[in-house]
Motif scaffolding. Structure first.
Motif, PDB file in Angstrom:
ATOM      1  N   LYS A   1       2.482   2.025  -3.535  1.00 43.59           N
ATOM      2  CA  LYS A   1       1.148   2.662  -4.000  1.00 43.59           C
ATOM      3  C   LYS A   1       1.299   3.919  -4.336  1.00 43.59           C
ATOM      4  O   LYS A   1       0.868   4.459  -4.968  1.00 43.59           O
ATOM      5  CB  LYS A   1       0.186   1.811  -3.621  1.00 43.59           C
TER       6      LYS A   1
ATOM      7  N   LEU B   1       0.538  -1.257   0.183  1.00 43.03           N
ATOM      8  CA  LEU B   1      -0.200  -0.246  -0.234  1.00 43.03           C
ATOM      9  C   LEU B   1       0.456   1.142  -0.471  1.00 43.03           C
ATOM     10  O   LEU B   1       0.198   1.831  -0.990  1.00 43.03           O
ATOM     11  CB  LEU B   1      -0.776  -0.012   1.110  1.00 43.03           C
TER      12      LEU B   1
ATOM     13  N   ILE C   1      -7.274   3.677  -7.526  1.00 45.35           N
ATOM     14  CA  ILE C   1      -6.209   2.477  -7.492  1.00 45.35           C
ATOM     15  C   ILE C   1      -6.750   1.654  -7.794  1.00 45.35           C
ATOM     16  O   ILE C   1      -7.673   0.755  -7.482  1.00 45.35           O
ATOM     17  CB  ILE C   1      -4.699   2.880  -6.355  1.00 45.35           C
ATOM     18  N   LYS C   2      -5.603   0.718  -9.008  1.00 49.34           N
ATOM     19  CA  LYS C   2      -6.587  -0.884  -9.408  1.00 49.34           C
ATOM     20  C   LYS C   2      -6.350  -1.479  -8.526  1.00 49.34           C
ATOM     21  O   LYS C   2      -5.465  -1.820  -7.427  1.00 49.34           O
ATOM     22  CB  LYS C   2      -6.201  -1.319 -10.230  1.00 49.34           C
ATOM     23  N   ILE C   3      -7.601  -2.984  -7.791  1.00 53.37           N
ATOM     24  CA  ILE C   3      -7.424  -3.409  -6.276  1.00 53.37           C
ATOM     25  C   ILE C   3      -7.048  -4.880  -7.735  1.00 53.37           C
ATOM     26  O   ILE C   3      -7.746  -5.446  -8.155  1.00 53.37           O
ATOM     27  CB  ILE C   3      -8.261  -3.546  -5.489  1.00 53.37           C
TER      28      ILE C   3
ATOM     29  N   ASN D   1      -7.754  -1.567   1.370  1.00 54.40           N
ATOM     30  CA  ASN D   1      -8.387  -1.403   0.512  1.00 54.40           C
ATOM     31  C   ASN D   1      -9.645   0.160  -0.003  1.00 54.40           C
ATOM     32  O   ASN D   1      -9.600   0.752  -0.715  1.00 54.40           O
ATOM     33  CB  ASN D   1     -10.026  -2.516  -0.173  1.00 54.40           C
TER      34      ASN D   1
ATOM     35  N   TYR E   1      -7.378   2.860  -1.741  1.00 56.82           N
ATOM     36  CA  TYR E   1      -7.709   2.191  -3.337  1.00 56.82           C
ATOM     37  C   TYR E   1      -8.660   2.348  -3.886  1.00 56.82           C
ATOM     38  O   TYR E   1      -9.086   3.094  -5.076  1.00 56.82           O
ATOM     39  CB  TYR E   1      -6.982   0.563  -3.636  1.00 56.82           C
TER      40      TYR E   1
END
Length: 602
Positions: free
Chosen positions: A45, A42, A471-473, A463, A466
């Motif tokens: 990212k 995380l 942001i793509k999970i 999550n 994101y």
């Protein structure tokens, strides 16, 4: 120059994602907050996200890097530090050039604040306002602290294929190294108890020792739930020449995240003990630290370094906030869960924030969903709960376990395995099937729930960021796990940062009206917890258990008596005094009605 904090509150760590970027959001206003260092995936990212947002060059640190976890953490913390400093400089310029901005900022400061008075004098004076205000801002304002949190027990061993890496590559060790190598001058908050190996690892980093001016570039904060554990851990570190700069006392049950219940000790009595014995804490640590530094031939301070006492857990009104500062002389009060409803301060996706706003008292509960086996505060109706139940229903219980931060059980695998993973739950369910004939239906179902109720916290607690930032999970859908304290039941609207800060200071309330006093709420939780402990006991009762229960009950009764005297004497809470006293009497009779079993003599 010693910094005088602008605010009398701080935002504690929440989950993995909820305060991951809080300093970027609020530090320019002098508000301190805490970043969780558990999830380097995380963190990487978020570094990519903020580098793009602020046009800062970014090169990915992949898992192929030798020390990728520590390097990711260092790089992100340096980025946060850089952004906070830039935002702070712009904010100072804005204050100097715009009276509206200045008045707006002043409305977010405590009425008792000397800085607020100083600003007011400059505004009233009016002559040479601009030159004077610039000088005043430069000398008086500082950004809030960018602190970090490490859960000491999340210190998983790491492997390359089947070869175990040295201890310094364990998760918590690498996180500490990541912080120690960063440019930050702030604190690491250690939570979840003592990890002697990790505490020993601090000795490798000079920033944790006093410099020639007796200053600590990096400080240690211990999150504790009682005085005894503070003394033990503080002295343990002092014997290594390390100083604990702050003890952050958290209510055992009236808090968010993992709940570490005390032995029936209530928050008021704990704070009283810290107030009475603070000097003992300071002197004992100072003597041990001085000796240790002399043995190491290192500089040592003649006088004890600064030691702060702060408190958090369940605080909800300006009056409670002021009472804690005044009565127990604490240095700051932590406000956590209410800030989940402040989009300017925390990272929460829209769906989860709506769930929080609409949640009632009965929706908040102490669950067994944490793979750590510690009670965990959560909320009914999360997307994580829905997806987990769906998998159980389809006989696919368990998580694919992509991150493995909680893969700490060595029961079936020397590398560690998480109790929320499909791999672990499959084995456990198979073992349960083999015993099925020897169990009643109800025993079988209870055992099954005990296995499958664990949630994937590594993914679920990350999550929200994101989702909020698009942001793509990747991987299996886990939804969002949220872990607010039960105090959030009484906050039911999204509010601005300014409104929440004014709620804390001036009592411009953003609360529902039916909220119980924080001490009453905590007492209720301890009585419920105690009742549940006794009602759910299975098997033989041991003498040890009985001793523990009797001491638990005695401590709660002592706490009630302490509160009854306290509320008679204090000038605070006068409008609700009669109601509060009635509630104390009610929970006292509830507690006395709980029957502790006796030992059966064979």
């Amino acid at each position: 120059m010693a910094k005088t904090p602008i605010h009398t509150f701080h935002i504690p760590v929440m989950g993995l994602a909820y305060t991951i970027d809080s300093p970027i959001r609020v530090a320019q206003y002098g508000i301190s907050s805490v970043i969780a260092l558990a999830d380097d995936d995380l963190i990487e990212k978020m570094r990519n996200f903020y580098s793009t947002k602020f046009n800062i060059p970014y090169e990915e640190i992949t898992q192929k890097f030798h020390d990728y976890r520590a390097e990711r953490i260092t790089s992100y913390l340096n980025l946060v530090d850089k952004i906070v400093k830039e935002k702070f400089e712009s904010f100072k310029t804005e204050l100097a050039e715009s009276k509206t901005a200045l008045e707006n900022f002043m409305s977010m400061l405590p009425n008792t604040s000397d800085i607020k008075k100083g600003f007011q004098n400059l505004l009233d004076d009016g002559i040479a306002f601009k030159e004077n205000i610039q000088h005043y801002i430069e000398s008086q304002l500082f950004p809030g602290e960018i602190d970090v949190n490490i859960m000491t027990k999340l210190d998983k061993d790491n492997f390359i294929k089947n070869e175990q890496l040295p201890i310094e590559f364990n998760d918590a060790h690498a996180a500490l190294r990541g912080f120690a190598n960063s440019n930050l001058e702030s604190s690491v908050v250690l939570s979840a108890g003592m990890n002697p190996r990790l505490f020993g690892y601090f000795e490798n980093f000079k920033d944790f020792f006093p410099n020639e001016n007796n200053e600590l570039k990096k400080k240690i904060i211990l999150k504790v739930s009682d005085f005894r554990s503070a003394m033990i851990q503080g002295n343990f570190l002092a014997k290594k020449g390390l100083w604990v700069s702050e003890y952050r006392i958290e209510s055992g049950l009236n808090c968010g995240g993992h709940a570490f219940a005390t032995d029936g000790l209530l928050l008021g009595t704990i704070l009283e003990e810290f107030k009475q014995k603070k000097e003992q804490l300071v002197q004992s640590a100072h003597e041990l630290m001085t000796k240790a530094l002399q043995v190491k031939n290192q500089r040592f301070p003649e006088n004890p370094l600064e030691l702060k006492i702060t408190v958090q857990g369940g605080v909800g009104t300006a009056e409670e906030h002021e009472f804690l500062l005044d009565k127990y002389q604490v240095d700051s009060v932590g406000w956590g869960s209410p800030f989940l409803l402040v989009p300017e301060a925390t990272s929460v996706d829209k769906e989860t924030r709506n769930l929080l706003m609409n949640a009632k008292e009965e929706d908040f509960y102490l669950s067994n969903i944490s793979p750590l086996g510690v009670p965990f505060n959560t909320l009914k109706g999360t997307t994580n709960e829905f997806l987990k139940q769906k998998r159980i229903h389809e006989n696919k219980a368990g998580s694919s376990c992509p991150k493995k931060f909680l893969a700490l059980s060595k029961e079936y695998d020397p590398h560690g395995i998480c109790t929320a993973s499909k791999k672990y739950q499959d084995i456990k369910l198979e073992e349960l099937e083999l015993k099925k004939d020897s169990l009643t239906n109800s025993e079988f179902e209870k055992s099954k729930i005990k296995i499958t109720e664990k949630s994937c916290l590594c993914v679920g607690l990350a999550n929200a960021s994101y989702l909020e930032n698009d942001i793509k999970i990747k991987g299996q859908a886990q939804g969002v796990v949220i872990c607010p304290g039960p105090n959030l039941a009484y906050f039911d609207q999204e509010v601005s940062l300014k409104e929440m800060v004014q709620h804390i200071y001036q009592g411009k309330s953003v609360l529902r009206t039916d909220r119980p006093n924080m001490f009453v709420k905590e007492l209720k939780m301890y009585v419920d917890y105690f009742r549940n402990e006794i009602e759910t006991i299975s098997g033989e009762v041991t003498a040890n258990q009985l001793k523990k229960w009797n001491s638990f009950k005695a401590n709660i009764l002592e706490g009630i008596e302490y509160y009854q005297n306290l509320f008679s004497e204090t000038f605070y809470f006068k409008t609700d005094e009669a109601k509060i006293k009635k509630q104390f009497d009610f929970y006292k009779s509830e507690l006395n009605a709980i029957h502790i079993p006796t030992l059966q003599l064979a």
